[in-house]
Design an enzyme around this catalytic site. Sequence first.
Site, PDB file in Angstrom:
ATOM      1  N   LYS A  12      15.042   6.060 -22.862  1.00 62.27           N
ATOM      2  CA  LYS A  12      16.474   5.894 -22.594  1.00 62.27           C
ATOM      3  C   LYS A  12      16.907   6.946 -21.566  1.00 62.27           C
ATOM      4  O   LYS A  12      16.442   8.087 -21.613  1.00 62.27           O
ATOM      5  CB  LYS A  12      17.241   6.117 -23.905  1.00 62.27           C
ATOM      6  CG  LYS A  12      18.724   5.738 -23.854  1.00 62.27           C
ATOM      7  CD  LYS A  12      19.665   6.911 -23.958  1.00 62.27           C
ATOM      8  CE  LYS A  12      19.858   7.472 -25.336  1.00 62.27           C
ATOM      9  NZ  LYS A  12      20.610   6.612 -26.220  1.00 62.27           N
ATOM     10  N   ASP A  36      12.533  14.305 -34.484  1.00 61.23           N
ATOM     11  CA  ASP A  36      13.877  14.622 -33.973  1.00 61.23           C
ATOM     12  C   ASP A  36      14.146  16.110 -34.192  1.00 61.23           C
ATOM     13  O   ASP A  36      13.608  16.725 -35.101  1.00 61.23           O
ATOM     14  CB  ASP A  36      14.965  13.812 -34.690  1.00 61.23           C
ATOM     15  CG  ASP A  36      16.244  13.726 -33.867  1.00 61.23           C
ATOM     16  OD1 ASP A  36      16.522  12.654 -33.288  1.00 61.23           O
ATOM     17  OD2 ASP A  36      16.975  14.748 -33.749  1.00 61.23           O
ATOM     18  N   SER A  93      17.495   4.514 -37.199  1.00 61.25           N
ATOM     19  CA  SER A  93      17.511   3.037 -37.172  1.00 61.25           C
ATOM     20  C   SER A  93      16.355   2.455 -36.349  1.00 61.25           C
ATOM     21  O   SER A  93      15.794   1.423 -36.710  1.00 61.25           O
ATOM     22  CB  SER A  93      18.865   2.500 -36.686  1.00 61.25           C
ATOM     23  OG  SER A  93      19.003   2.650 -35.310  1.00 61.25           O
ATOM     24  N   TRP A  94      15.963   3.125 -35.264  1.00 58.92           N
ATOM     25  CA  TRP A  94      14.806   2.614 -34.499  1.00 58.92           C
ATOM     26  C   TRP A  94      13.554   2.705 -35.377  1.00 58.92           C
ATOM     27  O   TRP A  94      12.700   1.820 -35.359  1.00 58.92           O
ATOM     28  CB  TRP A  94      14.594   3.440 -33.209  1.00 58.92           C
ATOM     29  CG  TRP A  94      15.435   2.989 -32.046  1.00 58.92           C
ATOM     30  CD1 TRP A  94      16.684   2.442 -32.104  1.00 58.92           C
ATOM     31  CD2 TRP A  94      15.080   3.044 -30.658  1.00 58.92           C
ATOM     32  NE1 TRP A  94      17.134   2.175 -30.830  1.00 58.92           N
ATOM     33  CE2 TRP A  94      16.176   2.534 -29.932  1.00 58.92           C
ATOM     34  CE3 TRP A  94      13.963   3.493 -29.956  1.00 58.92           C
ATOM     35  CZ2 TRP A  94      16.175   2.440 -28.532  1.00 58.92           C
ATOM     36  CZ3 TRP A  94      13.953   3.401 -28.563  1.00 58.92           C
ATOM     37  CH2 TRP A  94      15.051   2.878 -27.865  1.00 58.92           C
ATOM     38  N   ASP A 107      11.956  20.192 -32.041  1.00 65.38           N
ATOM     39  CA  ASP A 107      12.300  19.891 -30.647  1.00 65.38           C
ATOM     40  C   ASP A 107      11.079  19.261 -29.966  1.00 65.38           C
ATOM     41  O   ASP A 107      10.042  19.928 -29.808  1.00 65.38           O
ATOM     42  CB  ASP A 107      12.705  21.192 -29.951  1.00 65.38           C
ATOM     43  CG  ASP A 107      13.142  20.958 -28.512  1.00 65.38           C
ATOM     44  OD1 ASP A 107      12.807  19.905 -27.927  1.00 65.38           O
ATOM     45  OD2 ASP A 107      13.824  21.841 -27.964  1.00 65.38           O
ATOM     46  N   PRO A 136      19.588   9.109 -36.537  1.00 67.31           N
ATOM     47  CA  PRO A 136      19.396   9.105 -37.987  1.00 67.31           C
ATOM     48  C   PRO A 136      18.264   8.189 -38.474  1.00 67.31           C
ATOM     49  O   PRO A 136      17.887   8.264 -39.629  1.00 67.31           O
ATOM     50  CB  PRO A 136      20.744   8.622 -38.519  1.00 67.31           C
ATOM     51  CG  PRO A 136      21.306   7.763 -37.430  1.00 67.31           C
ATOM     52  CD  PRO A 136      20.840   8.407 -36.154  1.00 67.31           C
TER      53      PRO A 136
HETATM   54  C1  LIG Z   1      20.981   8.349 -29.737  1.00 66.74           C
HETATM   55  S1  LIG Z   1      20.264   9.407 -30.927  1.00 66.74           S
HETATM   56  C2  LIG Z   1      18.873   8.475 -31.461  1.00 66.74           C
HETATM   57  C3  LIG Z   1      19.208   7.350 -32.378  1.00 66.74           C
HETATM   58  C4  LIG Z   1      17.986   6.745 -33.016  1.00 66.74           C
HETATM   59  N1  LIG Z   1      17.163   6.040 -32.050  1.00 66.74           N
HETATM   60  C5  LIG Z   1      18.349   5.746 -34.102  1.00 66.74           C
HETATM   61  O1  LIG Z   1      18.234   4.564 -33.861  1.00 66.74           O
HETATM   62  O2  LIG Z   1      18.735   6.180 -35.190  1.00 66.74           O
HETATM   63  C6  LIG Z   1      19.519  10.632 -29.911  1.00 66.74           C
HETATM   64  C7  LIG Z   1      18.707  11.638 -30.706  1.00 66.74           C
HETATM   65  O3  LIG Z   1      17.946  12.428 -29.797  1.00 66.74           O
HETATM   66  C8  LIG Z   1      17.718  13.652 -30.426  1.00 66.74           C
HETATM   67  N2  LIG Z   1      17.212  14.659 -29.485  1.00 66.74           N
HETATM   68  C9  LIG Z   1      17.809  15.121 -28.368  1.00 66.74           C
HETATM   69  N3  LIG Z   1      17.045  16.049 -27.791  1.00 66.74           N
HETATM   70  C10 LIG Z   1      15.919  16.152 -28.545  1.00 66.74           C
HETATM   71  C11 LIG Z   1      14.752  16.960 -28.458  1.00 66.74           C
HETATM   72  N4  LIG Z   1      14.586  17.842 -27.467  1.00 66.74           N
HETATM   73  N5  LIG Z   1      13.802  16.817 -29.405  1.00 66.74           N
HETATM   74  C12 LIG Z   1      13.956  15.922 -30.410  1.00 66.74           C
HETATM   75  N6  LIG Z   1      15.049  15.151 -30.555  1.00 66.74           N
HETATM   76  C13 LIG Z   1      16.028  15.262 -29.631  1.00 66.74           C
HETATM   77  C14 LIG Z   1      19.078  13.991 -31.004  1.00 66.74           C
HETATM   78  O4  LIG Z   1      18.971  14.972 -32.011  1.00 66.74           O
HETATM   79  C15 LIG Z   1      19.543  12.632 -31.515  1.00 66.74           C
HETATM   80  O5  LIG Z   1      19.266  12.484 -32.878  1.00 66.74           O
END
Ligand SMILES: C[S@@+](CC[C@H](N)C(=O)[O-])C[C@H]1O[C@@H](n2cnc3c(N)ncnc32)[C@H](O)[C@@H]1O
Length: 241
Positions: free
Chosen positions: A192, A110, A83-84, A127, A81
């Site tokens: 990550k 995202d 935060s980073w 994506d 959402p």
């Molecule tokens: C752990 S959350 C990230 C939290 C974020 N760093 C924060 O601090 O708010 C992982 C995110 O990776 C995104 N994600 C996963 N696969 C993705 C892709 N292929 N392209 C873009 N975003 C992707 C997901 O939609 C999700 O929002």
Amino acid sequence: MLKSRLIHTCTSTFKHVVPNNIKGKGSSSAKWLTRQLSDPYVEKAKMMNYRCRSAFKLIEIDDRHKFLNPGKVIVDCGAAPGSWTQVAVNRVNADGLLSDQPRGVVIAVDKQQLFPISGAIILGNSDFTNPVVQDTLKTMLDGKEVDAVISDMAPNTTGVKEMDDENIINLCYSVLRFAVLVSKVSAVLVVKLWQSGYTKKLQNDMERFYHTVKVVKPNSSRTDSAEIFLIAKDFKGLKVS
Ligand SMILES: C[S@@+](CC[C@H](N)C(=O)[O-])C[C@H]1O[C@@H](n2cnc3c(N)ncnc32)[C@H](O)[C@@H]1O
């Protein structure tokens, strides 16, 4: 001991209303609530207006490695959402609040919707692995070289460990390939992943392009999660021979 794969790696701090009484809830929601209520980072994130507790993972990584400085250009992959992105905007001065410091740039991408963050350039519903999206990111960079690509991306888990490990590693390689094309010499990359048999190979592959690659497990990353981060520093550049 096998570490569990936590699906809710970033729980939004502003969406959940915590009921007064968790009696009668299913055991997994009761466990989730108990963990949320006893998690100091959840409370701290709310107090500091971060969209989720993950903020503290980036804060810890940057406090140790100091790459988010005013004026830097950052691409934040898997940013929702947000935060980073909030932390990065603040530290690189992408919102220009530090009038005596250079203004940085933060581009957040995202596949989910991303709500606006003042100072950040947002690319939601996109994506990252799609080449068209990566071309759009390059266009948004407008010729600027990147100081750090940071990725907290995680795929939806299937429950099949081998498949989940492969899916997150594929995301990491996609970020690595993008980073080497857009980064300036000496740039940083943070990805990550879940600790698995693929970790060492990824680390070795990153070492082909960066002088140092280290495993980081911030204190705010839950100890029962297999989540780790690799930080690669000092990008060697793509030498044309
Ligand atoms: C752990 S959350 C990230 C939290 C974020 N760093 C924060 O601090 O708010 C992982 C995110 O990776 C995104 N994600 C996963 N696969 C993705 C892709 N292929 N392209 C873009 N975003 C992707 C997901 O939609 C999700 O929002």
